[in-house]
Scaffold this motif. Sequence first.
Motif, PDB file in Angstrom:
ATOM      1  N   TYR A   1      21.315 -83.486 -20.855  1.00  0.00           N
ATOM      2  CA  TYR A   1      19.936 -83.036 -20.699  1.00  0.00           C
ATOM      3  C   TYR A   1      19.595 -82.833 -19.231  1.00  0.00           C
ATOM      4  O   TYR A   1      18.995 -81.841 -18.844  1.00  0.00           O
ATOM      5  CB  TYR A   1      18.999 -84.051 -21.342  1.00  0.00           C
ATOM      6  N   ARG A   2      20.008 -83.804 -18.423  1.00  0.00           N
ATOM      7  CA  ARG A   2      19.721 -83.721 -16.989  1.00  0.00           C
ATOM      8  C   ARG A   2      20.317 -82.441 -16.419  1.00  0.00           C
ATOM      9  O   ARG A   2      19.658 -81.678 -15.713  1.00  0.00           O
ATOM     10  CB  ARG A   2      20.301 -84.958 -16.296  1.00  0.00           C
ATOM     11  N   ILE A   3      21.587 -82.240 -16.738  1.00  0.00           N
ATOM     12  CA  ILE A   3      22.272 -81.026 -16.263  1.00  0.00           C
ATOM     13  C   ILE A   3      21.549 -79.779 -16.749  1.00  0.00           C
ATOM     14  O   ILE A   3      21.358 -78.811 -16.015  1.00  0.00           O
ATOM     15  CB  ILE A   3      23.729 -80.998 -16.758  1.00  0.00           C
ATOM     16  N   HIS A   4      21.142 -79.833 -17.983  1.00  0.00           N
ATOM     17  CA  HIS A   4      20.450 -78.715 -18.621  1.00  0.00           C
ATOM     18  C   HIS A   4      19.186 -78.331 -17.871  1.00  0.00           C
ATOM     19  O   HIS A   4      18.957 -77.161 -17.551  1.00  0.00           O
ATOM     20  CB  HIS A   4      20.142 -79.142 -20.054  1.00  0.00           C
ATOM     21  N   ILE A   5      18.346 -79.305 -17.551  1.00  0.00           N
ATOM     22  CA  ILE A   5      17.079 -79.025 -16.865  1.00  0.00           C
ATOM     23  C   ILE A   5      17.341 -78.466 -15.475  1.00  0.00           C
ATOM     24  O   ILE A   5      16.744 -77.474 -15.066  1.00  0.00           O
ATOM     25  CB  ILE A   5      16.224 -80.304 -16.741  1.00  0.00           C
TER      26      ILE A   5
ATOM     27  N   ASP B   1      20.988 -71.222 -13.308  1.00  0.00           N
ATOM     28  CA  ASP B   1      22.345 -71.228 -13.826  1.00  0.00           C
ATOM     29  C   ASP B   1      22.299 -71.478 -15.327  1.00  0.00           C
ATOM     30  O   ASP B   1      22.210 -72.609 -15.770  1.00  0.00           O
ATOM     31  CB  ASP B   1      23.159 -72.324 -13.126  1.00  0.00           C
ATOM     32  N   TRP B   2      22.327 -70.434 -16.073  1.00  0.00           N
ATOM     33  CA  TRP B   2      22.210 -70.613 -17.507  1.00  0.00           C
ATOM     34  C   TRP B   2      23.546 -70.633 -18.208  1.00  0.00           C
ATOM     35  O   TRP B   2      23.629 -70.518 -19.403  1.00  0.00           O
ATOM     36  CB  TRP B   2      21.308 -69.517 -18.096  1.00  0.00           C
ATOM     37  N   GLY B   3      24.577 -70.755 -17.469  1.00  0.00           N
ATOM     38  CA  GLY B   3      25.887 -71.042 -18.030  1.00  0.00           C
ATOM     39  C   GLY B   3      26.593 -69.861 -18.667  1.00  0.00           C
ATOM     40  O   GLY B   3      26.123 -68.732 -18.659  1.00  0.00           O
ATOM     41  N   TYR B   4      27.744 -70.191 -19.203  1.00  0.00           N
ATOM     42  CA  TYR B   4      28.582 -69.211 -19.876  1.00  0.00           C
ATOM     43  C   TYR B   4      28.409 -69.337 -21.375  1.00  0.00           C
ATOM     44  O   TYR B   4      28.422 -70.410 -21.920  1.00  0.00           O
ATOM     45  CB  TYR B   4      30.061 -69.451 -19.539  1.00  0.00           C
ATOM     46  N   SER B   5      28.262 -68.204 -22.034  1.00  0.00           N
ATOM     47  CA  SER B   5      28.164 -68.218 -23.489  1.00  0.00           C
ATOM     48  C   SER B   5      29.482 -68.728 -24.066  1.00  0.00           C
ATOM     49  O   SER B   5      30.548 -68.330 -23.623  1.00  0.00           O
ATOM     50  CB  SER B   5      27.874 -66.808 -23.979  1.00  0.00           C
TER      51      SER B   5
ATOM     52  N   ILE C   1       9.205 -76.241 -24.147  1.00  0.00           N
ATOM     53  CA  ILE C   1      10.084 -75.263 -24.805  1.00  0.00           C
ATOM     54  C   ILE C   1      11.526 -75.517 -24.404  1.00  0.00           C
ATOM     55  O   ILE C   1      12.424 -75.521 -25.249  1.00  0.00           O
ATOM     56  CB  ILE C   1       9.695 -73.821 -24.410  1.00  0.00           C
ATOM     57  N   VAL C   2      11.740 -75.721 -23.106  1.00  0.00           N
ATOM     58  CA  VAL C   2      13.108 -75.932 -22.636  1.00  0.00           C
ATOM     59  C   VAL C   2      13.717 -77.161 -23.299  1.00  0.00           C
ATOM     60  O   VAL C   2      14.871 -77.159 -23.722  1.00  0.00           O
ATOM     61  CB  VAL C   2      13.139 -76.074 -21.099  1.00  0.00           C
ATOM     62  N   THR C   3      12.920 -78.235 -23.391  1.00  0.00           N
ATOM     63  CA  THR C   3      13.430 -79.449 -24.030  1.00  0.00           C
ATOM     64  C   THR C   3      13.730 -79.216 -25.494  1.00  0.00           C
ATOM     65  O   THR C   3      14.761 -79.615 -26.012  1.00  0.00           O
ATOM     66  CB  THR C   3      12.408 -80.587 -23.890  1.00  0.00           C
ATOM     67  N   LEU C   4      12.802 -78.567 -26.163  1.00  0.00           N
ATOM     68  CA  LEU C   4      12.992 -78.253 -27.575  1.00  0.00           C
ATOM     69  C   LEU C   4      14.263 -77.442 -27.764  1.00  0.00           C
ATOM     70  O   LEU C   4      15.069 -77.700 -28.655  1.00  0.00           O
ATOM     71  CB  LEU C   4      11.789 -77.436 -28.062  1.00  0.00           C
ATOM     72  N   ASN C   5      14.430 -76.446 -26.887  1.00  0.00           N
ATOM     73  CA  ASN C   5      15.616 -75.611 -26.965  1.00  0.00           C
ATOM     74  C   ASN C   5      16.876 -76.418 -26.754  1.00  0.00           C
ATOM     75  O   ASN C   5      17.920 -76.100 -27.300  1.00  0.00           O
ATOM     76  CB  ASN C   5      15.564 -74.512 -25.905  1.00  0.00           C
ATOM     77  N   PHE C   6      16.774 -77.446 -25.954  1.00  0.00           N
ATOM     78  CA  PHE C   6      17.943 -78.280 -25.723  1.00  0.00           C
ATOM     79  C   PHE C   6      18.261 -79.098 -26.966  1.00  0.00           C
ATOM     80  O   PHE C   6      19.393 -79.165 -27.406  1.00  0.00           O
ATOM     81  CB  PHE C   6      17.680 -79.211 -24.543  1.00  0.00           C
ATOM     82  N   MET C   7      17.223 -79.717 -27.522  1.00  0.00           N
ATOM     83  CA  MET C   7      17.456 -80.651 -28.611  1.00  0.00           C
ATOM     84  C   MET C   7      17.911 -79.978 -29.890  1.00  0.00           C
ATOM     85  O   MET C   7      18.875 -80.377 -30.495  1.00  0.00           O
ATOM     86  CB  MET C   7      16.166 -81.417 -28.910  1.00  0.00           C
ATOM     87  N   LEU C   8      17.152 -78.963 -30.287  1.00  0.00           N
ATOM     88  CA  LEU C   8      17.398 -78.405 -31.612  1.00  0.00           C
ATOM     89  C   LEU C   8      18.833 -77.954 -31.871  1.00  0.00           C
ATOM     90  O   LEU C   8      19.411 -78.353 -32.877  1.00  0.00           O
ATOM     91  CB  LEU C   8      16.432 -77.252 -31.886  1.00  0.00           C
TER      92      LEU C   8
END
Lengths: 274, 324, 537
Positions: free
Chosen positions: B70-74, B81-85, B18-25
């Motif tokens: 992607y690396r940073i994302h995972i 740390d889900w970042g800033y919107s 799911i996390v990967t999919l969320n990254f790619m899409l």
Amino acid sequence: MGTSRTEILGFLLLSSVFLMLIFSFLPEEYFGKKSQSPYLPPSPSNPLGTNDIGEDVLKNLLIGSRASLTIGILSALVATGIGTLIGVISGFFGGRIDEFCRSLTDLFLVIPGLPMMIVLAAYLGPSYFNVILVIGLLWWPATARIVRARAVQIANSAFVEGLIAIGAGRGYIVIKHILPNVYGVALSRFVLTVPSAIILEAGLSFIGLGDPRNPSWGTALHFALTRGALLHGAWWTFIPPGLCIAITSLAFLLIGFGIEKRYRESVKSMERSL
Amino acid sequence: MMRLLKSFLKYFSLILIIVTLNFMLPRVMPGDPMVFIFGEEIYGIAVNNPELFAQFVEKYGLNLPLIEQYRIHIINFFTGDWGYSFSFGRPVFEIIAERLPFTLLLTFPATLMSLAIGIAIGLRIGWRPNRISSRITTSICLLIHSVPSYWLSMVFLLVFSLWLRFVPVGGAPRPDSTLIEAISHLILPFSVLLLFNTAYIAMIVRGLTVEVSEEEFIATAISKGLKHWKFSIRHLLRPSLPPLIFLTAIELGFTLSGALLVEIVFNWPGIGYTMLQAVVERDYPLIHATFTIVAVAVITANAIGDLLTGFLDPRVRNNGDIEN
Amino acid sequence: MRAKKLILFVTIFAIAGVSLAIFQEQQKPREAIEIKQKTVLKIGTTNFVKVDNIIKDYYFSIFAAVLTHESLATIDERGNIVPHLVSWYTNDSRNWTLKLIANSTWHDGKPLTVEDIEFTIEYLKEKDPSYAVHFGFIESVDVIDSSTLLVRLNREWSMFPTVLLVPRLIPKHVWSKVDDPSTYSGPDRNIGSGPFIFESFDPASGKIRYIANKNYWKGSPSVDEVEITCFKTTDAMLMALKRGDIDITYAYAAGIDPMYVPALLKEKNISFIIMPNFGVDNSLWFNFQRYPYNITEFRIAISYALDYESYVNLITAGYGRVPTRGWIPDTWWYYSEKPKLARNISLATSILESMGFSDKDGDGWRDYPDGKPFKMGLLVRSDIPVNLRLAELVKRDLEDVKIRVEILPVDLSTFKTLVERTKDYDTLISRTTFWGMLTHAGAGTLYFDSRNMGWANVNDADYHKIVDEILRTHDQSQLKELYGKLQDLYAEKMYAIPLYWGEIIQPYRSDMIEGLIYDPMHGILNKKTLLSVKVKQ
């Protein structure tokens, strides 16, 4: 075991909807005129009034049936097709393949359907074809499971085991014996998937991710909400489309349940005789 | 123990996918996120100034190679740390923490209540499916099932808010409003969700009850003098419990995303509405976060359902399939 | 069992009881329960604020520009840029001298100085993308003395004063220690020098509160508090207006959709301020660098095929007028009169036929002169329903002259990418804003010039020449002449077809407030209003 009353009702409803589809191809002259001011209430010239750009609501309603029905039926076909294929393969071949298919089914089952569809629809762009693809790709797990269960049943039956023992080819068995026997289940699943597909498509259009070039009933709801129909009290622009969706879904549900019931009973009697 | 481990592994890999999919899409979608960083009035001008443009692309990390992103994302996902919107400029967690309670406020009570009512109704009409009252109830449930929830929401809004002026036109209650005011905002979306969930559960329970009641042992019990459905809860409910629990778990999981369309009609500031906003604005971090929350909720619900089912019925250890 | 039945009954009873209570509550008159001693101006808006940071949130910064902060210049009722905190002069359109003419103070008491002005420009240019673009031509800002600044541009730009409208001045003593302004959440983040002081923002209910700054240098505001409520839909906002929860509605650079007016006309407590729009509401833009939209006759033929009257009736519900060929609305000081647009199907047809765009394969649609089937792509933003509906009407009209149109609905970011970056489109429908009309060389050149945002993608040498001359000129009478030449070009070449000139419709509760003043840039929410509006009790 004839058709029950509920199924007949279902067919009646369905035929009235298809009648709408046919009538939608009538030339312009049969319908009310376009008005110069928006949101006119129902009148003799426009039986369902006009919408925000003066179009005849009845005409739009009939035209909407085209998109809603075709997208609903086609996506249900795609979903059931994929589901049946995976279900049969999974149930018949068993072992590693089964495990893989079931994990796949689990994954797709777990992906939250509507949000994923929203993202995909946004990615692929608002088009007729994409909506069918998106619904079809995400709605097959339910079918796959049920078909699989049935396929397992048949695969384990003495009859099929016998066939394997005498050396019948796998492909042959699948095509000649498994598929025809899951047909009933697949059919009932197909009919029961259509209403979900129609409501999903309408939902996507409602949010604004549908294809405005092929307006469906959901598109009508979208414009009603965003162009002030509520504040105008212009109920004639959104009550009819919703009713049409409801009638169509109901029709398919009634027929689907009827088929399912009959199928189950015939399977039971078949089992008893075995 | 082994089985638990296998299950855990399976669900963990699901989350990873799911996390990967969320990254790619979001990243393969057409459309440039810089539109929202510069603002819609300025973007067209900024584009004509390549140096300036590039400067800010770099600032937001959008020019790194995909693998790197992607690396940073995972890493970020698992360290919380889900970042800033992009569009809010606030930590994503904060936004979700703000909006999630609204969705839960609506959906949790609705689901629980619809469970109680739905099971009660389902049992009743399933035991004696041919009585007039059962048939009428079944028809009503079927009708509700065919109607789109967002459409019914619009109708409710029209009737109760516009014509009768009974309740306000959607929106969430303000922090300083009275309890009565708060409930008046809540009651319409809540009713819609309650109605739909109840009908759904009632139909499922009905189906299960009908199936189970046809089993041999019920006939035996009846012949032994079992009169009223009240006494046969033990006999009916028990066998149907596993698939029911499984279904309920999935229900609860899907509740989060299921309320999405209702939230839109009622302007309810929940997760569903936020998700839609994020997609429209290509706010990658927010898209990722909202999807993941929903997916994780669903996965967790599934896992719990799996576990409970396993405990309750040793026959059915494989995802609640009804294998004869 | 009995327990379940009991639960059911209790639930139904509870719901019934609560409903009754709500009903009672709703029937009570909506007047305040406590006696208010202070006056509150309640504004409703659909410009949704997400975070109370003036750098990050677009709409919050718009409210800030009016309420809590000040800019260097401002707009008068006729759309002219006039001094506010500074006055300016230049000899060469390249070096501009600014003189501080006001004794303004920050909300924490410290005075507003030229250092703050210098800081604001340099800081925002470095830290924020959109300000970096606004200040793109500024090479340096230097303080000359305690009331003078010198701004050096890297090229001649007579429209530089448009930049003075933009910056919300921020205090140096607060922001010089902040590294990333868009995520700054310190308690002093909203200190400005404007007539109101920021008090609170509740993101869940969308309510923003401001209290009056009695020490404002132009005078104390005429209301004690301002409360802005953000609504997600216009329906909800107008319902609140009907119920008296808000006094006025507001939307930046827009009024409310004319669709809603008839429903509101029935309410006797709601009045309207109707002002002509300075922006061009919606135009059909051609991609000048694509065939056949680069041929003037073709564009002119299309302009004869459209039914402008129907747009006024259906889209503006009568609150608008049919535009002229000059594209620029008659609200501008440099307006030069041109013939009105009108539908003439036979003329459109004959032009198309003479160009070779006739139906060669007999399928009922016009084809290219070489015989290939012709289709006109029409790009529309899918998130603006009005535009989608307008596109439908345009398509309908063009089908009457047998031109096949394909509507391409796309979301905002795809739209901007295609139109402003990759230039991959045939035609599009979109509107311009007041600020957009002012910037670049003014008169909407921002939207035409291929070297800038360029929706019309015009790289016509004549056009560029006039634009460049305007950029160098700052003499008013010369400018008027040049703008006149520009409108001649617009009328002759029809790079874009204006579809209707709308009006800004601003509803308000006449029984609750009075004294609203309108200005073209910010509508009724501007500093003049804040000093004169009265809230009736």
